[in-house]
Design an enzyme around this catalytic site. Structure first.
Site, mmCIF file in Angstrom:
data_model
loop_
_atom_site.group_PDB
_atom_site.id
_atom_site.type_symbol
_atom_site.label_atom_id
_atom_site.label_comp_id
_atom_site.label_asym_id
_atom_site.label_seq_id
_atom_site.Cartn_x
_atom_site.Cartn_y
_atom_site.Cartn_z
ATOM 1 N N ASP A 174 0.843 -1.193 0.000
ATOM 2 C CA ASP A 174 0.000 0.000 0.000
ATOM 3 C C ASP A 174 0.881 1.246 0.000
ATOM 4 O OD1 ASP A 174 -2.373 1.747 0.592
ATOM 5 O OD2 ASP A 174 -3.306 -0.179 1.019
ATOM 6 N N HIS A 202 -3.902 6.391 2.889
ATOM 7 C CA HIS A 202 -4.590 5.166 2.489
ATOM 8 C C HIS A 202 -4.005 3.934 3.171
ATOM 9 C CE1 HIS A 202 -5.745 1.892 -0.344
ATOM 10 N NE2 HIS A 202 -6.814 2.633 -0.583
ATOM 11 N N SER A 222 -11.217 -0.729 -1.388
ATOM 12 C CA SER A 222 -9.970 -0.661 -0.612
ATOM 13 C C SER A 222 -10.221 -0.866 0.871
ATOM 14 C CB SER A 222 -9.290 0.702 -0.808
ATOM 15 O OG SER A 222 -8.588 0.755 -2.010
#
Length: 718
Positions: A195, A270, A632
């Site tokens: 990620d 994120h 996600s």
């Protein structure tokens, strides 16, 4: 004299002609050079060799040994678990194997190019045997013709696709109880995240959340990079590994070390979010804009986290870096790999699942690693799936039962629904449009976006002070050109009582996440409801009969506020953005005989950790938590639940874990009716029908039932 001058003129003319001829000739040569640019253009290619990678060779050695010596249970563990641990131990005990394979790669490149320029970025040796290299198309063609080479693929780009969901999934009274409570749920299991990195300072990733001992699993051999952004001590017994991969991005000249951080640190947000959804600590207070929204927990709060940063805020990521990250994660000994990333487009080639990322993940699955990937946010059209292969557990996004709503009551007693994590007003306040509160030096001709309230110097404070300011919400907010935060800064500077955003009529059916607001405010997402607000406002204005200037603002309103959650029985439902099957076999969208997605999980309006320097969402900049939506967010829910299964059944193979999750899934919502799927981007709740397997796979995850699955469909490796 005269004849000599004529001779000079002819000489000068001759020289000019020569110069012009020379310029034409050089321009022609330059054009010829430009017409054949392939000799100069370079690109990154991923080369896979025919020879098996390390993990396959070690497995073959073990199988030969098994036939000779057999397997026995040891300390109550099964033969499969012993084989898995042996495989890891064998790989770690061959520290030079990677070095030797890298030397073979260098030798192939030297023999192929014989003095030509090239730049090798990575040698892959554990999950796939190959390398990534910066070469011209002609050089790539040379490599593809070599007998050692199986495949040459151009590098491609990739992109990134909670407080209440543990309760919604029944963890506190179900799955966690079976694991001994949240203080031990997931212990001993390592989840690797490919990620945007992680913020190691966040309390969700501290190792002192419990007084119980918390040893690092012995099968894990990863390291933590130490940089200025990620200093010594960033890792602990919770966050046990952290690396970054950016060679492909650097060769393209697009890597900005100050913005993207040349370290495992998360400059986006994120990565921190997804890691905490799966394995964040239990009971961490969620405080945003000074308001408390409950306590957060990951699905497996005692699992360990290993981070492999291969995506970046400013450009996303590239397959060459992602494959390197996957290869390292497997070599380090992670039990689960979580990918909340998908390709920007379908990978080239005869089959989508022959791309280098999926091939590396196939070897990971063969090595006993359970692989979870987000389906992609390209729904709701058929064949929009961005996770392709049968050895990858693909997760779509569904809603859960907690929703945040806000509303505004107008002076004519009409109530309009909206969104906004904001406090309410204590009484009715006068409404005033930003377009009617401009100072004498500002006009809409000077600034056509002045109605978005981004600059307080454009407005007359005497008109705005103590009133509710009406501002427009356009596509510029979606693009980040205007922000909610800046509009509230304008309102604060003008001493407004709050803000009411109406939706620009050109934004049709745009869906909004609840946005944090420090002062009373609301966003009206419906263009139709926005028209009702503006009609009431305009009809309440009093104007001078002669000059037509406004002499009184008659419209009033009260904002109820949106800090308190509500709960719905119509959950879960498949979100409109969740990618759908059938699984495409190739870029021509031929059907593959593979069911996708495998499952759906909560992915909408998920609270989770946020990086202190995260910039992915402007509205949550500087906050410790953020509410995000997407597949996600769904994928790490499954990664965490898989860790609970792995903890209870350590001998389960990846296919056995997938079976436990799939066969125990539910097809019904909380009300007992069929799970519904949203079918349109615009007004999705008005366009829905019962979900099919192409929407939700086996159904919505049932965390507690997956720990007692009964029949297991296992699959052997070939």
């Amino acid at each position: 004299m005269g004849s000599s001058c004529r001779s000079c003129r002819w000489l000068r003319l001759f020289v000019v002609v020569l110069l012009l001829g020379f310029l034409v000739f050089t321009s022609f040569c330059r054009a010829q050079d430009d017409s054949e640019p392939d000799d100069e253009i370079t690109a990154v290619y991923i080369v896979t060799l025919k020879q098996a990678p390390s993990v396959h060779r070690f497995a073959q050695e073990l199988r030969r040994g098994n036939k000779n010596h057999g397997f026995h249970k040891k300390n109550g563990t099964s033969g499969r678990l012993s084989r898995l641990n042996n495989l890891r131990n064998v790989s770690i005990s061959h520290p030079r194997s990677g070095y030797n394979i890298s030397r073979v790669h260098d030798s192939i490149l030297r023999r192929a190019f014989k003095g030509e320029k090239y730049l090798k970025l990575y040698s892959y040796h554990y999950l796939i045997n190959g390398f990534s290299v910066l070469v011209t198309p002609q050089q790539a063609e040379k490599l593809s013709r070599r007998r050692e080479v199986a495949n040459v693929v151009s590098d491609f780009s990739v992109r990134t696709a909670t407080t209440h969901t543990p309760q919604f999934l029944g963890l506190p009274q179900g799955a966690w109880i079976q694991e001994g409570g949240y203080e031990t749920a997931g212990e001993g299991v390592v989840i690797g995240f490919i990620d945007t990195g992680i913020d190691p300072t966040h309390p969700s990733f501290a190792d002192d959340a419990s007084e119980h001992s918390y040893p690092v699993p012995s099968h894990f051999s990863g390291i933590c990079e130490v940089t200025r952004d990620f200093p010594s001590g960033s890792c602990n017994r919770k966050l046990i590994g952290a690396r970054h991969f950016a060679a492909s991005a650097i060769t393209r000249g697009i890597f900005n070390s100050s913005q993207d951080y040349a370290s495992p640190f998360d400059g986006d947000g994120h990565g921190s979010h997804t890691a905490s959804v799966a394995a964040g600590n239990h009971g961490i207070p969620v405080v945003v804009t000074g308001h408390h929204f409950g306590n957060a927990s990951g699905m497996a709060p005692r699992s360990h986290i290993a981070v492999y940063k291969a995506l970046y805020k400013s450009f996303g990521g590239f397959a060459a870096d992602v494959v390197a990250a996957i290869d390292q994660a497997a070599q380090d000994g992670v039990d689960i790999i979580s990918l909340s990333i998908t390709p920007n487009r379908r990978p080239p080639g005869i089959a989508t699942f022959f791309n280098p990322i999926d091939m590396a993940l196939l070897s990971a699955a063969k090595a006993g690693i359970f692989v979870v990937q987000a389906a992609g946010n390209t729904g709701p059209s058929p064949k929009s799936m961005s996770s392709f292969s049968p050895w990858i557990f693909t997760v779509g996004a569904a809603s859960h039962d907690r929703i945040y709503t806000n509303s505004i009551i107008l002076g004519n007693s009409l109530t309009i629904s909206g969104v906004g994590l904001a406090p309410g007003t204590d009484k009715m306040y006068t409404l005033i449009s930003a377009l009617h509160a401009l100072n004498n030096n500002t006009t809409t001709t000077d600034d056509m976006y002045v109605g978005e309230c981004q600059d307080s110097s454009n407005f007359n404070q005497d008109l705005v002070q103590g009133n509710l300011l009406i501002c427009s919400y356009s596509i510029r907010f979606v693009l980040g050109l205007s922000t909610i935060k800046q509009a509230f800064e304008t309102a604060k500077n003008l001493s407004a009582a709050g803000i009411v955003f109406y939706m620009d009529p050109f934004v049709i059916g745009f869906q909004l996440n609840p946005t944090p607001m420090k002062m009373p405010g609301i966003i009206i997402p419906s263009p139709d409801d926005s028209k009702i607000l503006l009609q009431y406002y305009n009809s309440s204005l009093e104007r001078d009969e002669v000059t037509k200037k406004i002499i009184k603002f008659g419209a009033v309103a009260c904002i109820l506020g949106g800090l308190k959650a509500n709960f719905s029985n119509s959950a879960p439902k498949i979100m409109y953005y969740s990618a759908r099957g059938p699984d495409p076999e190739d870029s021509f969208l031929d059907d593959a005989d593979i069911m996708k997605p495998n499952l759906v999980a909560p992915g909408n309006s998920i609270w989770a950790a946020w990086s202190s320097l995260g910039t992915d969402s402007v509205e949550f900049q500087g906050e410790s938590f953020a509410m995000m939506s997407g597949t996600s967010m769904a994928a790490p829910h499954i990664a965490g639940l898989a860790a609970l299964i792995k903890q209870k059944f350590p001998s389960f193979s990846p296919s056995a874990i997938a079976s436990a999750l799939s066969t125990s899934a539910t097809l019904y919502d909380k009300n007992g009716g069929p799970i519904m799927a949203q079918r349109a981007y615009a007004k999705p709740d008005e366009n829905q029908s019962p979900a099919t397997p192409f929407d939700m796979g086996s159904g919505f995850v049932n965390a507690t039932a997956s720990l007692d699955p009964g029949l297991i469909f296992d699959a052997s490796k070939s």
